[in-house]
Design an enzyme around this catalytic site. Structure first.
Site, short mmCIF file in Angstrom:
data_model
loop_
_atom_site.label_atom_id
_atom_site.label_comp_id
_atom_site.label_asym_id
_atom_site.label_seq_id
_atom_site.Cartn_x
_atom_site.Cartn_y
_atom_site.Cartn_z
N ASP A 129 51.43 25.87 51.69
CA ASP A 129 51.74 26.56 52.93
C ASP A 129 50.85 27.79 53.04
OD1 ASP A 129 52.78 28.03 54.95
OD2 ASP A 129 54.78 28.24 54.10
N GLU B 255 30.47 46.04 36.87
CA GLU B 255 30.93 47.17 36.06
C GLU B 255 32.43 47.33 36.22
OE1 GLU B 255 26.82 49.78 36.30
OE2 GLU B 255 28.41 50.19 37.75
N GLU C 156 16.98 43.51 43.92
CA GLU C 156 18.31 43.95 43.51
C GLU C 156 18.92 44.80 44.61
OE1 GLU C 156 18.50 47.25 40.69
OE2 GLU C 156 20.08 46.21 39.58
#
Ligand code: ADP
Ligand code: MG
Ligand code: MG
Ligand code: MG
Ligand code: MG
Length: 442
Positions: free
Chosen positions: A52, A132, A331
């Protein structure tokens, strides 16, 4: 690992697995599960397990609440930290509606849509996260605190690093679950740690991030400690981020690599960077979803606050690591581990692809520490700031048709509504800081 249904049934029998958790993730990145016993396994593997969905955050209205879970067979894993008799295993599932079509609010579905777009362009999206977290003591009732006896710093080792034993246990458990752990170390703040695992294709990595957080929290608890991914649990020290390392591969080769370029990057990589910078403000409510996320994104604690990129400096939003060959990557440094990893990777990929399609060129390259630039110098370089709080980020997301399209109407609308409510709740609180500053003075 690729498994067939028969192999999973056999493994469950051989390994004495008693419970199987059928897992999925809600809009806010919280892991949910329905546990079944091994007697129900075949039914589950035939996509016949229903649940559900009406009480799950960001899912559906009451009248259409019956949903199906379709297990991803690749995701079968036994939890090594659970009892080894009557073991517990899990299967990560896709969410389908009662009419057997994919549920558009399922975060995995949203990421898959972006991945499909990349694969139509010939690309595989590879992602490696750096999660981290803090390891804190629990009190006498076992409740989490923000205290720790740990006073170690970056890359320190035992006996100052009290978390060393716990971290070791985490690494061993994760390895047993098939993670390739590349590094683990003490982070800059006392009680702060990082464990890095190897990059994988984006869906696999998003699943891995969910599993990683569950494992880290479970194992900390077993050691009588609590692990938290809260972005900024302590004033005055670094917060916890989750840098996202990204690359696109084409025909098995890293499409971000071009050794003739001064940073070793291809045109595709520059377009990808530009796409992310173009859409960053609208994406920030996804990459940094909490009120608390913005207490990490302040100057002086290794977190970015400006929309800029650099190959030589670690302070900006996007850094080009010195790695070459197959490790060539970019990055993104703003995300924190509280983001829903499926949604975070979906918006990053879609933004990067948009940069490629529109052949955008990244502005805002910096080679110095941005925090040392004056406001005028920043303006001259065209460097803008990230949203400075959750409300700013919500406003930017609301303005971004692009981000809302990536999320789809269902999630886009529900997410904004929930985040506005969160902000309203927060902004009416009276904080300890206000009492300290104002109570006796006025
Ligand atoms: P940092 O230097 O920022 O501390 P780390 O060494 O902690 O970086 O983490 C680097 C991450 O980048 C790892 O998860 C690694 O697997 C990942 N990575 C390496 N090559 C690629 C690539 N080509 N695409 C995406 N991620 C990559
Ligand atoms: Mg790192
Ligand atoms: Mg490293
Ligand atoms: Mg780190
Ligand atoms: Mg990093």
């Amino acid at each position: 690992m690729e498994y067939t249904k028969q192999e999973i049934i056999r493994l469950v029998e051989e390994e004495d697995v008693e419970f199987i958790r059928l897992q999925f993730t809600d809009m806010f990145g919280t892991l949910k599960n329905v546990a079944i016993t091994s007697s129900q396994l075949e039914k589950a593997l035939d996509n016949k397990c229903m649940f559900d969905g009406s009480s799950i955050e960001g899912f559906v209205r009451i009248e259409e609440s019956d949903m199906y879970l379709y297990p991803d067979l690749k995701s079968f894993t036994i939890f090594p930290w659970k009892p080894q008799q009557g073991k517990v295993a899990r299967l990560i599932c896709d969410v389908y509606k009662a009419d057997r079509t994919p549920f558009e609010g399922d975060p995995r579905y949203i990421l898959r849509r972006a991945i499909n777009e990349a694969s139509e362009m010939g690309y595989t999206f590879n992602v490696g996260p750096e999660c981290e977290f803090f390891l804190f003591n629990t009190d006498n009732n076992g409740a989490p605190t923000t205290e720790s006896f740990d006073m170690a710093g970056y890359f320190d080792l035992g006996p100052v690093d009290l978390g060393e034993e716990v971290r070791r246990d985490m690494v061993l458990n994760l390895e047993e679950m098939g993670f390739e752990i590349e590094a683990s170390h003490h982070e800059v703040a006392p009680a702060q740690h990082e464990i890095d695992f190897k990059y994988e294709e984006a869906m696999h990595t998003a699943d891995n991030i969910m599993t990683f957080k569950l494992a880290v929290k479970s194992i900390a608890k077993r050691h009588g400690m609590c692990a938290t991914f809260m972005p900024k649990p302590k004033f005055g020290v670094c917060g916890s981020g989750m840098h996202i390392n990204m690359s696109l591969f084409k025909d098995g080769k890293n499409a971000f690599e071009d050794s003739s370029d001064r940073h070793g990057l291809s045109k595709i990589a520059y377009h990808f960077i530009a796409g992310i910078m173009e859409h960053m403000k609208g994406m920030t409510a996804i990459t940094n979803p909490l009120v608390n996320s913005y207490k990490r994104l302040v100057p002086g604690f290794e977190a970015p606050t400006y929309i800029a990129w650099s190959a030589t400096n670690r302070s900006p939003l996007i850094r080009i690591p010195a790695a070459h060959g197959s490790s060539t990557r970019i990055e993104l440094r703003c995300p924190d581990p509280t983001g829903n990893p499926y949604l975070v990777l979906a918006v990053c990929l879609a933004a990067g692809l948009d940069g490629i399609k529109r052949e955008l060129t990244p502005k805002g390259e910096v080679c110095c520490n941005i925090f040392e630039l004056t406001e005028e110098e920043q303006k001259e370089l065209g460097i803008e700031s990230l949203p400075c709080n959750l409300m700013d980020a919500i406003t930017e997301m609301e303005k971004s048709e692009f981000v809302q399209e990536v999320l789809g109407n269902h999630t886009g609308t529900k997410y904004l509504k929930a985040k506005k409510k969160e902000w309203q709740e927060y902004i009416t609180q009276v904080s300890g800081w206000e009492i300290d500053q104002y109570l006796s003075k006025y």
